[in-house]
Design a protein around this motif. Sequence first.
Motif, PDB file in Angstrom:
ATOM      1  N   GLU A   1       0.922   5.420  -0.119  1.00 48.09           N
ATOM      2  CA  GLU A   1       0.520   6.243   0.486  1.00 48.09           C
ATOM      3  C   GLU A   1       1.227   7.744   0.780  1.00 48.09           C
ATOM      4  OE1 GLU A   1      -2.468   6.832   3.879  1.00 48.09           O
ATOM      5  OE2 GLU A   1      -3.179   8.828   3.355  1.00 48.09           O
TER       6      GLU A   1
ATOM      7  N   PRO B   1       1.466   2.223   6.575  1.00 46.37           N
ATOM      8  CA  PRO B   1       1.745   2.162   6.074  1.00 46.37           C
ATOM      9  C   PRO B   1       3.652   1.936   5.207  1.00 46.37           C
ATOM     10  CG  PRO B   1       1.113   4.321   6.916  1.00 46.37           C
ATOM     11  CD  PRO B   1       2.151   2.681   7.250  1.00 46.37           C
TER      12      PRO B   1
ATOM     13  N   TYR C   1      -5.539  -0.408  12.908  1.00 45.16           N
ATOM     14  CA  TYR C   1      -3.645  -0.017  13.436  1.00 45.16           C
ATOM     15  C   TYR C   1      -4.114  -0.748  14.767  1.00 45.16           C
ATOM     16  CZ  TYR C   1      -2.450   1.723   9.839  1.00 45.16           C
ATOM     17  OH  TYR C   1      -2.278   2.642   8.093  1.00 45.16           O
TER      18      TYR C   1
ATOM     19  N   TRP D   1      -1.601  15.700   4.819  1.00 42.15           N
ATOM     20  CA  TRP D   1      -0.093  14.975   5.894  1.00 42.15           C
ATOM     21  C   TRP D   1       0.814  15.914   6.222  1.00 42.15           C
ATOM     22  CZ3 TRP D   1      -1.597  11.513   8.674  1.00 42.15           C
ATOM     23  CH2 TRP D   1      -2.895  10.419   8.049  1.00 42.15           C
TER      24      TRP D   1
ATOM     25  N   GLY E   1      -5.386   5.548   1.853  1.00 43.72           N
ATOM     26  CA  GLY E   1      -5.282   6.158   2.272  1.00 43.72           C
ATOM     27  C   GLY E   1      -6.214   7.767   2.011  1.00 43.72           C
ATOM     28  N   CYS E   2      -5.808   8.556   3.645  1.00 45.33           N
ATOM     29  CA  CYS E   2      -6.317   9.301   4.256  1.00 45.33           C
ATOM     30  C   CYS E   2      -6.203  11.244   3.063  1.00 45.33           C
ATOM     31  CB  CYS E   2      -5.957  10.143   5.778  1.00 45.33           C
ATOM     32  SG  CYS E   2      -7.398   9.227   6.406  1.00 45.33           S
TER      33      CYS E   2
ATOM     34  N   ASN F   1     -11.871   5.599   0.954  1.00 48.55           N
ATOM     35  CA  ASN F   1     -10.827   4.966   1.788  1.00 48.55           C
ATOM     36  C   ASN F   1     -11.730   5.120   3.492  1.00 48.55           C
ATOM     37  OD1 ASN F   1      -7.528   4.620   3.020  1.00 48.55           O
ATOM     38  ND2 ASN F   1      -8.759   6.660   3.808  1.00 48.55           N
ATOM     39  N   GLU F   2     -11.521   3.852   4.203  1.00 44.96           N
ATOM     40  CA  GLU F   2     -11.626   4.094   5.584  1.00 44.96           C
ATOM     41  C   GLU F   2     -12.929   5.287   6.338  1.00 44.96           C
ATOM     42  OE1 GLU F   2      -8.828   5.656   8.682  1.00 44.96           O
ATOM     43  OE2 GLU F   2      -8.014   4.115   7.379  1.00 44.96           O
TER      44      GLU F   2
ATOM     45  N   PHE G   1       0.866  -1.159   0.211  1.00 44.23           N
ATOM     46  CA  PHE G   1      -0.518  -0.059   0.324  1.00 44.23           C
ATOM     47  C   PHE G   1       0.741   1.209   0.362  1.00 44.23           C
ATOM     48  CE2 PHE G   1      -1.661   3.407   2.748  1.00 44.23           C
ATOM     49  CZ  PHE G   1      -2.315   4.045   1.818  1.00 44.23           C
TER      50      PHE G   1
ATOM     51  N   HIS H   1      -9.474  -1.615   8.028  1.00 40.68           N
ATOM     52  CA  HIS H   1      -8.557  -0.940   7.976  1.00 40.68           C
ATOM     53  C   HIS H   1      -8.128  -1.331   9.834  1.00 40.68           C
ATOM     54  CE1 HIS H   1      -8.273   1.986   4.625  1.00 40.68           C
ATOM     55  NE2 HIS H   1      -8.021   0.229   4.683  1.00 40.68           N
TER      56      HIS H   1
ATOM     57  N   GLU I   1      -5.141  -2.022   5.143  1.00 39.06           N
ATOM     58  CA  GLU I   1      -3.952  -1.236   5.632  1.00 39.06           C
ATOM     59  C   GLU I   1      -4.434  -2.461   7.020  1.00 39.06           C
ATOM     60  OE1 GLU I   1      -4.346   2.739   6.261  1.00 39.06           O
ATOM     61  OE2 GLU I   1      -4.895   3.692   4.631  1.00 39.06           O
TER      62      GLU I   1
ATOM     63  N   ILE J   1       2.060   9.630   1.994  1.00 39.41           N
ATOM     64  CA  ILE J   1       2.521  10.261   4.034  1.00 39.41           C
ATOM     65  C   ILE J   1       4.384   9.829   4.651  1.00 39.41           C
ATOM     66  CG2 ILE J   1       2.045   7.540   4.442  1.00 39.41           C
ATOM     67  CD1 ILE J   1       0.422   8.787   6.880  1.00 39.41           C
TER      68      ILE J   1
ATOM     69  N   TRP K   1       4.163   9.247  10.774  1.00 35.46           N
ATOM     70  CA  TRP K   1       2.839   8.302  10.926  1.00 35.46           C
ATOM     71  C   TRP K   1       4.291   6.699  11.393  1.00 35.46           C
ATOM     72  CZ3 TRP K   1      -2.183   7.325  11.302  1.00 35.46           C
ATOM     73  CH2 TRP K   1      -2.374   6.622  11.443  1.00 35.46           C
TER      74      TRP K   1
HETATM   75  O1  AHR Z   1      -2.085   4.882   6.798  1.00 35.80           O
HETATM   76  C1  AHR Z   1      -2.266   6.013   7.630  1.00 35.80           C
HETATM   77  C2  AHR Z   1      -3.462   6.376   7.776  1.00 35.80           C
HETATM   78  O2  AHR Z   1      -4.156   4.924   8.574  1.00 35.80           O
HETATM   79  C3  AHR Z   1      -4.027   6.164   6.221  1.00 35.80           C
HETATM   80  O3  AHR Z   1      -4.174   7.481   5.564  1.00 35.80           O
HETATM   81  C4  AHR Z   1      -5.614   5.947   6.853  1.00 35.80           C
HETATM   82  O4  AHR Z   1      -6.387   5.109   5.635  1.00 35.80           O
HETATM   83  C5  AHR Z   1      -5.096   5.487   7.897  1.00 35.80           C
HETATM   84  O5  AHR Z   1      -6.132   6.041   9.339  1.00 35.80           O
END
Ligand code: AHR
Length: 762
Positions: free
Chosen positions: A24, A466, A405, A256, A220-221, A345-346, A22, A403, A432, A26, A476
């Motif tokens: 992004e 990411p 984490y 970001w 991603g966001c 995305n999410e 993935f 998604h 993610e 960021i 991040w």
């Molecule tokens: O991966 C970092 C961010 O985490 C992504 O932009 C988003 O999709 C998620 O909240």
Amino acid sequence: MNKITLFPDKRMHQLGDLYGIFFEDINHSADGGLYAELVQNRSFEFDKIDNWRYDHLTAWEKIGECDIEVGHDYPLNRNNIHYLAIKCTGEVCGVKNTGFNDGMNIVKGEEYSFSFYGRRNTGFNNEVIISLVDKENGAPIASESVKIKSCDWEKYNGVLVATESATCHLCITTSGKSMVYLDDVSLFPPTYKNRENGLRRDLAELLGDLKPKFMRFPGGCLVHDGNLDPHARNALYRWKNTIGDVSERPARRSNWGYNQTLGLGYYEYFLFCEDIGAKPLPVLPAAYNPHRRDAAPFEELKPWIDDALDLIEFANGDVNTKWGKIRAELGHSEPFNLEYLAIGNEEVGDDFFERYPYFHNAIKAKYPEIKLIGSSGPFPCGGEFEKGWKCARENKSEFVDEHYYVSPEWMLANNKRYFEYDKNGPKVFLGEYASWGNTFYNALIEASYMTAMEKSGTVGLACYAPLLANADYVNWRPDLIWFNGKKAYGTPNYYVQKMFMANQGEYAFEHSVENEKAAVEFGGDIFGEIWFETIHTSAEFSDVRINGEPVKHNNFTTNKEGSQIVKLEEIGKIGNFELTCKAKELDGIRGFTIRFGVGKNLYYRWECAGWQNQDSAVCSHTNNREAVLAHECRTIEQGRVYDLKLKVENNTVTCYIDGEMIHNVKVNKTVMEPIYTSTAIDENGNLILKAVNVQDTDYEATIETNRKISSVEAEMLKAELNAENSFECPENVSPTTIKVKFDSSVIKHSFPAHSVTVMVIK
Ligand code: AHR
């Protein structure tokens, strides 16, 4: 003795395109990262809207006695309004670009391609010198001269060959008099596969080495954050803005906190996917910004849906189609063979779920073969998550993008999550996921989780996130690969991904595991102190009661500074309880948090109106690593008094706001199985066994199969649990080849404590 028996004739399911990556932008992973451009702010479009520290001259410095200013009266084009005007004095003067990180990493003997747009006033007739200058001692290590011929914008380019290796700045100087104007100043090192406008070699190679089956991009966001107007400076990510001549691509604010040149755009993404053999998996915005709850009205959805249809045509269309022709004109007549497309995305909020079917139906009507991916929000559970799945089932999306984490302990507690999913419904796209951290422990637990994904038959696609982090611009963590201007290294998590991707296999097949020991279980018992917390918010709590009895200090107010914590000290540590109180937000940005079961390395939290005053969530925090256990969208009104109730009974947490039950969740124990395994067969008929030992004792096993074994190739990843990789020791944690003893159809092997092993049994 432990025994693992392989049944290669009992095929379970195809593994398809399971493992991908993935990308992004960021942590400066595109500009200042994978996108090889060395000049920062090349077109003088940096702006406060991107970052309050920016202006049009960010990363540019004046050399010598001259006046420099940013003009906009005679722009290069309508997307590239600003340019640099240098009023030269006849002395040596000009500008330098300081690049990203601590400067441009220039390597002796390499060729660097420079280009810029220039124009001059009639009085200016001298040469312009383009040079790479060692930033430490000011010595030029490459230089070329260019004569600016016209009072109109023209493009100039050339090559600089470095005579030394050094950290450099790019200088543009002259000793002429009168005005010179510059725009779109660019410097590229040799790129991956020598592509023009291409990618940084070491990073692209690290990605290619993973052998991903697909690449999700561009976020991603960043896909859904911004303004709905495609021409706005902070527009949502609209792919049509990202193709064609780079000097005509509009600059964009990335959520970001920096500027995206969009030099790495959709065409470059498709090319890169092709170069590394990964299927492209683009993510399009769904006419909706969930961060601001801003949605295009239904009658204005057409351009958004057209973006999706046109993207498919751009990727796959014949050269006689409008967008297929544009692709061919960019240099690629062959299609890019797009198979997957994600909408959103999410996403959270009904606005998304109401709009998704319009996209889905229009795409399926024209391109029924495209596999569509819906969205289920940023958490592994909760109201929006359920809505995402419902929406996908109703629309018959092929995949749902999940998604999360989480803490490694959450992964251990939820290892069997995907065994319970419906094999006949949409498949999971785990778009993610990561455990919080880049230590070997994180990688080890992720590996155990991945063995379950392979066995489940319900996860169709999965990518860690990411991908890249520029160590000087971190938004991040964790991230798969870390880099600076000079070096890059893979984290332990990278090596787990690499071992699993390179050895994915074609089909999962059955195997059995007979363990001598039982699994180890820990955690999951809620017992500890109770704390109230507010974050950048002042709130008033009153009538605080435990099991109906008022606590001693049952009326208190927090202030707005930082995180304010009020501990119910006289209560001490408790397990089952019912807490009630009244809570009123007085000022600030979030609601209230109640921590409970607070112990040394573990606590739980009910966050009532958290991030952007949008969420109510129950979370666990193990060693300060969070996992969301329950989630609903909830907003708190300032000045209003709420009745909160938090009940913990036999490790089930129930939360109420004004009598309405918001969450009801059972906290799982963390389980460490004696071994985590998966088995697959590859396209050559080789058997693949992945075995992850997360326990602190070795696992001795016989591995049996009904096939005759001719050889076994194996690699293992093992390290101290807190070990990490770094610029100094990039391969501190990296796989080693190991010898495996076998006899006819039996392997005897000891899987060391804390290790990941992949065997290819031929
Ligand atoms: O991966 C970092 C961010 O985490 C992504 O932009 C988003 O999709 C998620 O909240």
